[in-house]
Scaffold this active site. Structure first.
Site, PDB file in Angstrom:
ATOM      1  N   ARG A 184      32.010  41.260  31.977  1.00  0.00           N
ATOM      2  CA  ARG A 184      30.885  42.069  31.274  1.00  0.00           C
ATOM      3  C   ARG A 184      30.559  43.332  32.162  1.00  0.00           C
ATOM      4  O   ARG A 184      30.889  43.400  33.203  1.00  0.00           O
ATOM      5  CB  ARG A 184      29.677  40.952  31.559  1.00  0.00           C
ATOM      6  CG  ARG A 184      29.753  39.863  30.684  1.00  0.00           C
ATOM      7  CD  ARG A 184      28.380  38.772  30.956  1.00  0.00           C
ATOM      8  NE  ARG A 184      28.668  37.454  30.428  1.00  0.00           N
ATOM      9  CZ  ARG A 184      28.974  36.291  30.759  1.00  0.00           C
ATOM     10  NH1 ARG A 184      29.557  36.655  32.297  1.00  0.00           N
ATOM     11  NH2 ARG A 184      29.012  35.330  30.357  1.00  0.00           N
ATOM     12  N   LYS A 208      26.923  35.175  34.890  1.00  0.00           N
ATOM     13  CA  LYS A 208      25.434  34.881  34.666  1.00  0.00           C
ATOM     14  C   LYS A 208      25.208  33.644  35.449  1.00  0.00           C
ATOM     15  O   LYS A 208      25.814  32.716  35.804  1.00  0.00           O
ATOM     16  CB  LYS A 208      25.323  34.740  33.087  1.00  0.00           C
ATOM     17  CG  LYS A 208      25.546  36.021  32.387  1.00  0.00           C
ATOM     18  CD  LYS A 208      25.070  35.393  30.894  1.00  0.00           C
ATOM     19  CE  LYS A 208      25.102  36.902  29.785  1.00  0.00           C
ATOM     20  NZ  LYS A 208      24.711  36.476  28.598  1.00  0.00           N
ATOM     21  N   HIS A 278      31.648  45.434  25.403  1.00  0.00           N
ATOM     22  CA  HIS A 278      31.808  44.220  25.259  1.00  0.00           C
ATOM     23  C   HIS A 278      33.030  43.825  24.171  1.00  0.00           C
ATOM     24  O   HIS A 278      33.483  42.686  24.277  1.00  0.00           O
ATOM     25  CB  HIS A 278      30.562  43.416  24.558  1.00  0.00           C
ATOM     26  CG  HIS A 278      30.298  42.062  25.227  1.00  0.00           C
ATOM     27  ND1 HIS A 278      29.734  41.993  26.526  1.00  0.00           N
ATOM     28  CD2 HIS A 278      30.072  40.828  24.514  1.00  0.00           C
ATOM     29  CE1 HIS A 278      29.843  40.621  26.664  1.00  0.00           C
ATOM     30  NE2 HIS A 278      29.924  39.736  25.411  1.00  0.00           N
ATOM     31  N   ARG A 281      35.952  42.513  26.139  1.00  0.00           N
ATOM     32  CA  ARG A 281      35.761  41.270  26.683  1.00  0.00           C
ATOM     33  C   ARG A 281      36.045  40.235  25.240  1.00  0.00           C
ATOM     34  O   ARG A 281      37.073  39.231  25.659  1.00  0.00           O
ATOM     35  CB  ARG A 281      34.503  40.770  26.731  1.00  0.00           C
ATOM     36  CG  ARG A 281      33.925  39.399  27.284  1.00  0.00           C
ATOM     37  CD  ARG A 281      32.741  39.412  27.842  1.00  0.00           C
ATOM     38  NE  ARG A 281      32.175  38.027  28.085  1.00  0.00           N
ATOM     39  CZ  ARG A 281      32.484  37.079  29.030  1.00  0.00           C
ATOM     40  NH1 ARG A 281      33.402  37.779  29.971  1.00  0.00           N
ATOM     41  NH2 ARG A 281      31.762  35.938  28.969  1.00  0.00           N
ATOM     42  N   HIS A 304      32.105  30.768  30.395  1.00  0.00           N
ATOM     43  CA  HIS A 304      31.220  30.084  29.573  1.00  0.00           C
ATOM     44  C   HIS A 304      30.952  28.694  30.015  1.00  0.00           C
ATOM     45  O   HIS A 304      31.723  28.037  30.203  1.00  0.00           O
ATOM     46  CB  HIS A 304      31.935  30.027  28.120  1.00  0.00           C
ATOM     47  CG  HIS A 304      31.823  31.316  27.196  1.00  0.00           C
ATOM     48  ND1 HIS A 304      32.893  31.505  26.282  1.00  0.00           N
ATOM     49  CD2 HIS A 304      31.378  32.562  27.625  1.00  0.00           C
ATOM     50  CE1 HIS A 304      32.755  32.669  25.711  1.00  0.00           C
ATOM     51  NE2 HIS A 304      31.709  33.361  26.633  1.00  0.00           N
ATOM     52  N   TYR A 313      36.230  32.431  19.353  1.00  0.00           N
ATOM     53  CA  TYR A 313      37.300  33.255  19.352  1.00  0.00           C
ATOM     54  C   TYR A 313      38.596  32.676  18.713  1.00  0.00           C
ATOM     55  O   TYR A 313      39.632  33.180  18.669  1.00  0.00           O
ATOM     56  CB  TYR A 313      37.645  33.531  21.077  1.00  0.00           C
ATOM     57  CG  TYR A 313      36.462  34.429  21.720  1.00  0.00           C
ATOM     58  CD1 TYR A 313      36.579  35.789  21.083  1.00  0.00           C
ATOM     59  CD2 TYR A 313      35.843  33.860  22.477  1.00  0.00           C
ATOM     60  CE1 TYR A 313      35.425  36.476  21.925  1.00  0.00           C
ATOM     61  CE2 TYR A 313      34.714  34.733  22.906  1.00  0.00           C
ATOM     62  CZ  TYR A 313      34.597  35.866  22.634  1.00  0.00           C
ATOM     63  OH  TYR A 313      33.513  36.720  23.320  1.00  0.00           O
TER      64      TYR A 313
END
Length: 332
Positions: A184, A208, A278, A281, A304, A313
């Site tokens: 990110r 995150k 992004h 990514r 994730h 994806y």
């Protein structure tokens, strides 16, 4: 204290000068209803749940919009019902907000009311039972391989070796890393030298919610980083710095500066300027899966929390479907 929403009859308005206690300090709400409570909520997001500064800003903006709407229609936020929150969603729809944006606003409002329940300001959340507008799941926008090659070649394109600057070396290393590790923008901005293990070709990424993950690097990215560390970064340093990517003034590169580098590379490569970093990514994840990587490994490398987030994806182009069918079907 897990009050953050994870993604996927007007009443008398409160006084504009309600005093609330925040970390031992008495604060006065200004023009915005419950401004002090909003401050305390945002402080809790940051201090207790380790939310990033960008996440806190997004929650603050969404809840502020809701509180201003409450003020306009003389609704006391601490006395709001589910009907009021539904009316706010109708307002967002009539104002032509995208469904995705409306759902984000609702998630922020739910988190705010959950926190109000936890700290005892409301007995229950008026937003908890409300479902946001249904929305389709758009496929992530990716950069095809031929365009990726052009993008990653753009920084040095047309330059003699002696004309390549420290900024060029930094930009090349940055672009290679965004694609090689699926970073990110905020992760690239905050990346520390101590998180780069050149001998092992690994990155330790802080994602995150302060969730740490390990991502391997391929040879091309390692070579770009090594050259930047030896030739580029020393020229940009104005003093000791723990950060990998530095500005021309020796400061850590901001997320906006990284986006500007990406936009500049798009322009040089003659690619669609509406693409964002992004997309690198998304391309990282899609290309890994297309190359045979298993979903769990990609989930781990992306950081994730849920496998369902990574499953988006697994979409395939018609050409890849035809190839898979041809190889796998008994009569293919």
């Amino acid at each position: 204290m897990d009050f953050i929403e994870q993604p996927d009859m007007a009443k008398e308005a409160p006084s504009g000068r309600d005093a609330v206690s925040l970390e031992g300090e008495t604060r006065i709400c200004g023009e915005l209803p419950c401004a002090g409570l909003l401050d305390a909520f945002c402080f809790s997001l940051s201090s207790e749940l380790n939310a990033s500064a960008e996440t806190v800003r997004a929650y603050r903006a969404d809840v502020s919009d809701y509180l201003r709407w409450c003020e306009r229609y003389e609704i006391a936020p601490l006395e709001a019902t589910h009907r009021h929150v539904r009316r706010y969603l109708v307002y967002l729809d009539q104002a032509r907000y995208a469904r995705r944006t409306a759902n984000r606003h609702l998630s922020s409002i739910k988190s705010f009311y959950r926190w109000l329940v936890v700290v005892g300001h409301v007995p229950s959340s008026p937003a908890e039972v409300i479902q946001g507008p249904k929305q389709g799941k758009p496929l992530p926008r990716v950069i095809k391989q031929s365009d990726m090659e052009r993008l990653l070649s753009a920084t040095f394109a047309g330059k003699r070796p002696e004309d390549i600057s420290a900024i060029d070396l930094r930009d090349q290393a940055l672009l290679e890393l965004l694609y090689a590790a699926g970073l990110r923008v905020s992760e690239a901005s905050g990346l520390l030298c101590s998180q780069v293990f050149m001998d092992e070709a690994l990155l330790r990424v802080m994602g995150k919610g302060s969730k740490e993950r390990i991502v391997p690097l391929h040879k091309t990215a390692c070579l770009a980083l090594a050259r930047y560390f030896s030739e580029g970064r020393p020229a940009l340093m104005k003093g000791p710095s723990p950060y990998v990517f530095l500005s021309s003034k020796g400061n850590p590169m901001s997320t906006n500066a990284i986006r500007a580098v990406f936009k500049r590379a798009l322009g040089k490569a003659g690619l669609d300027l509406s693409l964002t970093p992004h997309a690198m990514r998304h391309s990282f994840a899609t290309d890994l899966l297309a190359g045979g990587a298993d979903l769990r490994s990609v989930q781990e490398m992306l950081g994730h929390a849920s496998l369902s987030t990574t499953q988006i994806y697994t979409h395939m182009t018609p050409e890849r479907l035809q190839e898979a069918h041809h190889k796998a079907h008994p009569r293919g």
